[in-house]
Every structure is written in C-alpha cells, then in structure tokens.
Design a protein around this motif. Structure first.
Motif, PDB file in Angstrom:
ATOM      1  N   ALA A 194       0.834  -1.207   0.000  1.00  0.00           N
ATOM      2  CA  ALA A 194       0.000   0.000   0.000  1.00  0.00           C
ATOM      3  C   ALA A 194       0.868   1.255   0.000  1.00  0.00           C
ATOM      4  N   ILE A 195       1.924   1.227   0.790  1.00  0.00           N
ATOM      5  CA  ILE A 195       2.834   2.380   0.853  1.00  0.00           C
ATOM      6  C   ILE A 195       3.543   2.578  -0.480  1.00  0.00           C
ATOM      7  N   ASP A 196       4.011   1.483  -1.059  1.00  0.00           N
ATOM      8  CA  ASP A 196       4.726   1.577  -2.332  1.00  0.00           C
ATOM      9  C   ASP A 196       3.821   2.094  -3.444  1.00  0.00           C
ATOM     10  N   ALA A 197       2.572   1.636  -3.456  1.00  0.00           N
ATOM     11  CA  ALA A 197       1.667   2.001  -4.545  1.00  0.00           C
ATOM     12  C   ALA A 197       1.034   3.372  -4.353  1.00  0.00           C
ATOM     13  N   TYR A 198       0.664   3.686  -3.113  1.00  0.00           N
ATOM     14  CA  TYR A 198      -0.141   4.888  -2.884  1.00  0.00           C
ATOM     15  C   TYR A 198       0.386   5.799  -1.776  1.00  0.00           C
ATOM     16  N   GLY A 199       1.498   5.411  -1.144  1.00  0.00           N
ATOM     17  CA  GLY A 199       2.141   6.291  -0.179  1.00  0.00           C
ATOM     18  C   GLY A 199       1.634   6.228   1.241  1.00  0.00           C
ATOM     19  N   ARG A 200       0.626   5.385   1.520  1.00  0.00           N
ATOM     20  CA  ARG A 200       0.053   5.371   2.862  1.00  0.00           C
ATOM     21  C   ARG A 200      -0.915   4.199   2.992  1.00  0.00           C
ATOM     22  N   ILE A 201      -1.453   4.019   4.190  1.00  0.00           N
ATOM     23  CA  ILE A 201      -2.577   3.112   4.414  1.00  0.00           C
ATOM     24  C   ILE A 201      -3.508   3.769   5.417  1.00  0.00           C
ATOM     25  N   ASP A 202      -4.789   3.800   5.100  1.00  0.00           N
ATOM     26  CA  ASP A 202      -5.798   4.407   5.972  1.00  0.00           C
ATOM     27  C   ASP A 202      -6.793   3.387   6.507  1.00  0.00           C
ATOM     28  N   ILE A 203      -7.008   2.309   5.763  1.00  0.00           N
ATOM     29  CA  ILE A 203      -8.056   1.343   6.082  1.00  0.00           C
ATOM     30  C   ILE A 203      -7.492  -0.074   5.944  1.00  0.00           C
ATOM     31  N   LEU A 204      -7.728  -0.888   6.946  1.00  0.00           N
ATOM     32  CA  LEU A 204      -7.376  -2.308   6.874  1.00  0.00           C
ATOM     33  C   LEU A 204      -8.628  -3.127   7.122  1.00  0.00           C
ATOM     34  N   MET A 213      -0.055   3.749  10.320  1.00  0.00           N
ATOM     35  CA  MET A 213      -1.063   4.754  10.649  1.00  0.00           C
ATOM     36  C   MET A 213      -0.545   5.727  11.705  1.00  0.00           C
ATOM     37  N   ARG A 214       0.166   5.217  12.673  1.00  0.00           N
ATOM     38  CA  ARG A 214       0.759   6.085  13.694  1.00  0.00           C
ATOM     39  C   ARG A 214       1.802   7.005  13.077  1.00  0.00           C
ATOM     40  N   ARG A 215       2.596   6.482  12.162  1.00  0.00           N
ATOM     41  CA  ARG A 215       3.629   7.308  11.522  1.00  0.00           C
ATOM     42  C   ARG A 215       3.010   8.454  10.737  1.00  0.00           C
ATOM     43  N   GLY A 219      -0.015   9.729  11.254  1.00  0.00           N
ATOM     44  CA  GLY A 219      -0.602  10.621  12.248  1.00  0.00           C
ATOM     45  C   GLY A 219      -1.955  11.185  11.884  1.00  0.00           C
ATOM     46  N   GLU A 220      -2.698  10.501  11.010  1.00  0.00           N
ATOM     47  CA  GLU A 220      -4.019  10.997  10.600  1.00  0.00           C
ATOM     48  C   GLU A 220      -5.130   9.998  10.925  1.00  0.00           C
ATOM     49  N   GLY A 221      -4.898   9.150  11.900  1.00  0.00           N
ATOM     50  CA  GLY A 221      -5.908   8.173  12.289  1.00  0.00           C
ATOM     51  C   GLY A 221      -5.936   6.980  11.353  1.00  0.00           C
ATOM     52  N   GLY A 222      -7.018   6.239  11.402  1.00  0.00           N
ATOM     53  CA  GLY A 222      -7.142   5.063  10.553  1.00  0.00           C
ATOM     54  C   GLY A 222      -8.334   4.220  10.966  1.00  0.00           C
ATOM     55  N   ARG A 223      -8.641   3.236  10.134  1.00  0.00           N
ATOM     56  CA  ARG A 223      -9.765   2.341  10.382  1.00  0.00           C
ATOM     57  C   ARG A 223      -9.320   0.895  10.207  1.00  0.00           C
ATOM     58  N   ILE A 224      -9.571   0.078  11.225  1.00  0.00           N
ATOM     59  CA  ILE A 224      -9.318  -1.357  11.141  1.00  0.00           C
ATOM     60  C   ILE A 224     -10.643  -2.072  11.348  1.00  0.00           C
ATOM     61  N   ILE A 225     -10.980  -2.923  10.396  1.00  0.00           N
ATOM     62  CA  ILE A 225     -12.242  -3.667  10.445  1.00  0.00           C
ATOM     63  C   ILE A 225     -11.919  -5.151  10.347  1.00  0.00           C
ATOM     64  N   ASN A 226     -12.202  -5.871  11.407  1.00  0.00           N
ATOM     65  CA  ASN A 226     -11.927  -7.299  11.463  1.00  0.00           C
ATOM     66  C   ASN A 226     -13.189  -8.090  11.149  1.00  0.00           C
ATOM     67  N   ILE A 227     -13.080  -9.053  10.259  1.00  0.00           N
ATOM     68  CA  ILE A 227     -14.235  -9.891   9.950  1.00  0.00           C
ATOM     69  C   ILE A 227     -14.296 -11.033  10.955  1.00  0.00           C
ATOM     70  N   ALA A 228     -15.351 -11.031  11.746  1.00  0.00           N
ATOM     71  CA  ALA A 228     -15.544 -12.023  12.802  1.00  0.00           C
ATOM     72  C   ALA A 228     -16.507 -13.107  12.306  1.00  0.00           C
ATOM     73  N   PHE A 231      -4.637   7.529  19.047  1.00  0.00           N
ATOM     74  CA  PHE A 231      -4.048   7.899  17.764  1.00  0.00           C
ATOM     75  C   PHE A 231      -5.118   8.178  16.705  1.00  0.00           C
ATOM     76  N   GLY A 232      -6.387   8.172  17.110  1.00  0.00           N
ATOM     77  CA  GLY A 232      -7.465   8.406  16.161  1.00  0.00           C
ATOM     78  C   GLY A 232      -7.765   7.201  15.285  1.00  0.00           C
ATOM     79  N   ILE A 233      -7.335   6.016  15.718  1.00  0.00           N
ATOM     80  CA  ILE A 233      -7.569   4.786  14.966  1.00  0.00           C
ATOM     81  C   ILE A 233      -8.729   4.031  15.614  1.00  0.00           C
ATOM     82  N   THR A 234      -9.709   3.658  14.822  1.00  0.00           N
ATOM     83  CA  THR A 234     -10.821   2.853  15.331  1.00  0.00           C
ATOM     84  C   THR A 234     -10.624   1.397  14.932  1.00  0.00           C
TER      85      THR A 234
END
Length: 290
Positions: free
Chosen positions: A76-86, A128-130, A132-141, A176-179
């Motif tokens: 994700a970093i290589d292609a788009y420079g960041r990751i916001d959602i997992l 996401m911490r690096r 510093g703009e938050g993030g979203r993690i969604i786990n499939i249960a 860190f603003g990550i949910t």
C-alpha cells in the motif's frame, strides 16, 4: 466520494466477501490493495476494479506470517504512499469434530484467521501512527466465535480471539485516532458452502417461519464496512456489528450476569449450596412463566 483519497488493504480479497468488499471500497473512492495468496484471483479482482474506473493493485503475500503481513502493508505504501483502512478478511475452514481434528487443521486455521488478523493490524497500526491521521481497522468475525459451532473448534477459537483482539486494540490505539471494529457477516459464499447442508438447515431452523432473510449476499455486507471505514464513523470503536440479509445487529460486550461474595473466600461446600440455590431459583422462575 465517501472514501476519496483513502488507501485500503483487504486481505483474502480474491473471492467471496473479500472481493466484494474490495470492489465496494473502490466504488466509494478508495485506492485498494487486493491481497490473496491465489495470484490469479487477486489479479482478476484488481483488474476488474481498474476496468470499472477504480484504483487497485493485487498483492499475493501470506498474511499468516509477520513478514507476509508487513509486505501487504508495504504494498500500500509503495503504490499509494500510505494506508488508511485495513479490512482483515482472510480466513479458511478446516471443519472437523474436535476429537478427530488434526494438529495441522488446528494450526492452519489459527494461523490465518487469528495470527493473520493480528499481524496485519500490527503492521497497519505502525504506519497509521507514523502518518498521524488516524485510521480504520475492520476485522471480519463470525457467529462461530460469538456462540460456538459444532465441528468448528479451530475456527470458533480463532474468531473468538479476533473479538478479544478487537476490544484490546481499540483501547491501545484510540489515542491515535484509529478505530477498531469487528463485523460478523451472514452471507452465502464458497467458504460457507463447504458446510454440510444438514448443518446449515439446522442453524437456520429458528428463522424458518419468518419473512426475514437471514443469510444474504456478500454485497449486503459491504455497506457496513464502507461506513465503518469512513470519517463519519470516527466515534464507533470496539464494537461487534452483525449484518446479513435484512438484519443489522449490535452485539453486547461480555459482562457478569450475577455475582456473590463470601468473606474469607469460597469453599466447595459454599459453591455447592450456591449453585443448588441458583438452579432451584431458575426452575421456579421458568415455572412461574409457564
């Protein structure tokens, strides 16, 4: 769009729910890393997203290892420079009654469903911490992890672990603003079709006399994931949300339902009397209701 300028990683996105979620996130404006160890299927999903006007890159690492999870996030970093959602979607079934289950069947499911979820979250949170703009993690249960399921000791244990992981991570990273949330889906997929028909019918029996569609399609799961991935859902974290067919639900957090105290601690005799009294009270309550 709702996810414009966001970058999402979806694991196990070569088919089923994962592929549908990858397409839905792209339709909402996100750039998507389509992770799956099946090269052909991951490539196919990424190409389909691009053909529809979206942005997607296929990635093929095994997320059940720390190295593979790190590689998926790095893509994700290589292609788009960041990751916001997992979206931790990757999962497998190796169903067998517990007394017949092999060590390999146990280890494989725990590795993909539980270790893989942690490994990807670990790698994503670091980035996401690096940023510093938050993030979203969604786990499939899964309901298997919420209520147990005969023949799925490995899968139920892994998915129950995902719930504990969700609740722990949300406490660690909220500053860190990550949910971090979990989705418990009910959808017909190639994976669920591997469950014997008589088992599925038994599980669905309680809904037989209702008009509610209980087990829907992967497309009906997607709105919950897209919303939780958005900025509008910044106030939702540590939750387990069920969705499938016509039904949306919110699961409760585990809590004590009764408590008792004896000064100096409990003995076997104390406990015997307490449980006998509890059973008698429960039977009386049932009798009164009848």
């Amino acid at each position: 769009m709702l996810l414009s300028n966001k970058v999402a990683l979806v694991t196990g996105a070569g088919q089923g729910i994962g592929a549908t979620l990858a397409r839905a996130l792209a339709d909402a404006g996100a750039s998507v890393i389509v992770n799956d160890i099946n090269h052909g299927k991951a490539d196919e999903v990424a190409h389909a997203i691009a053909a529809a006007g979206g942005r997607a890159v296929a990635q093929h690492s095994d997320i059940s290892t720390f190295g593979g999870a790190d590689a998926a996030v790095q893509a994700a970093i290589d292609a788009y420079g960041r990751i916001d959602i997992l979206v931790n979607n990757a999962g497998i079934l190796r169903d067998r009654m517990s007394y017949n289950m092999t060590e390999s069947e146990w280890d494989q499911v725990i590795a993909v469903c539980l270790k893989g979820t942690f490994a990807c979250a670990r790698a994503a949170i670091r980035e996401m911490r690096r940023i510093g703009e938050g993030g979203r993690i969604i786990n499939i249960a899964s309901r298997s992890g919420l209520r147990g399921s005969i023949g799925q000791a490995n899968y139920a244990a892994a998915k129950a672990g995902v719930l504990g992981l969700t609740r722990t991570l949300c406490q660690e990273v909220s500053k860190f603003g990550i949910t971090v949330n979990a989705i418990s889906p009910r959808a017909v997929t190639d994976m669920t079709n591997s469950i014997p028909e008589h088992v599925r019918k038994k599980k669905d029996a309680s809904w037989a006399d209702t008009s509610v569609v209980r087990r829907g399609t992967p497309e009906q799961i997607a709105p919950a994931v897209v919303y939780l991935a958005s900025g509008e859902a910044e106030w939702i974290t540590g939750q387990v949300i069920g969705i499938g067919g016509d039904k949306l639900s919110l699961w409760s957090h585990p809590k004590e339902v009764a408590e008792a105290f004896i000064f100096g601690g409990w003995s076997v005799e104390n406990m015997r009397e307490m449980f006998r009294a509890s059973v008698a009270s429960e039977l009386q309550s049932v009798g009164n209701k009848d």
